[in-house]
Design a protein around this motif. Sequence first.
Motif, short mmCIF file in Angstrom:
data_model
loop_
_atom_site.label_atom_id
_atom_site.label_comp_id
_atom_site.label_asym_id
_atom_site.label_seq_id
_atom_site.Cartn_x
_atom_site.Cartn_y
_atom_site.Cartn_z
N SER A 25 0.89 -1.26 -0.15
CA SER A 25 0.08 -0.07 -0.04
C SER A 25 0.69 1.20 0.19
O SER A 25 0.29 2.26 0.35
N LYS A 27 3.31 4.39 -1.68
CA LYS A 27 3.33 5.05 -2.82
C LYS A 27 3.99 4.65 -3.96
O LYS A 27 3.13 4.69 -5.05
N LYS A 30 1.88 1.72 -5.45
CA LYS A 30 0.60 2.50 -6.25
C LYS A 30 1.03 2.77 -7.33
O LYS A 30 0.43 2.83 -8.45
N ARG A 31 2.16 3.54 -7.41
CA ARG A 31 2.82 4.10 -8.72
C ARG A 31 2.85 2.78 -9.86
O ARG A 31 2.76 2.92 -10.90
N TYR A 33 1.58 0.08 -9.74
CA TYR A 33 0.14 -0.50 -10.14
C TYR A 33 -0.36 0.41 -11.15
O TYR A 33 -1.06 -0.14 -12.14
N THR A 34 -0.24 1.68 -11.04
CA THR A 34 -0.58 2.68 -12.13
C THR A 34 -0.02 2.26 -13.44
O THR A 34 -0.62 2.40 -14.36
N GLN A 35 1.27 2.05 -13.28
CA GLN A 35 1.83 1.89 -14.72
C GLN A 35 1.60 0.79 -15.10
O GLN A 35 1.42 0.61 -16.40
N ALA A 37 -1.29 -0.86 -15.02
CA ALA A 37 -2.77 -0.49 -15.39
C ALA A 37 -2.23 0.20 -16.75
O ALA A 37 -3.12 -0.10 -17.80
N ALA A 38 -1.61 1.21 -16.76
CA ALA A 38 -1.50 2.07 -18.06
C ALA A 38 -0.99 1.20 -19.15
O ALA A 38 -1.33 1.29 -20.25
#
Length: 86
Positions: A25, A27, A30-31, A33-35, A37-38
């Motif tokens: 959890s 930062k 999360k970054r 996970y965002t990459q 997903a992108a």
Amino acid sequence: MLHYTKIACFVGGALFGSVGIKLLSSKDAKRAYTQVAAAGLRMKDCVMETAASVQENAADILASAKDINDARAAKEAEDGIDGENA
């Protein structure tokens, strides 16, 4: 002695799980996970473009095949009519 080993394993697992949750959890996680997903969305777009291209080509091939069959049927009909008159 076996009792203490079980307790030690339980406590170690609980600590490892707590640290794991904190790491997952964070930062940075999360970054990441965002990459991911992108990247997944970009991959989806690429696959959809390829699928659309394949569908267009398949439609063109189907139309051409129908034209060939229609022309062949028309030629066979002409040959059949000429054969009957002869």
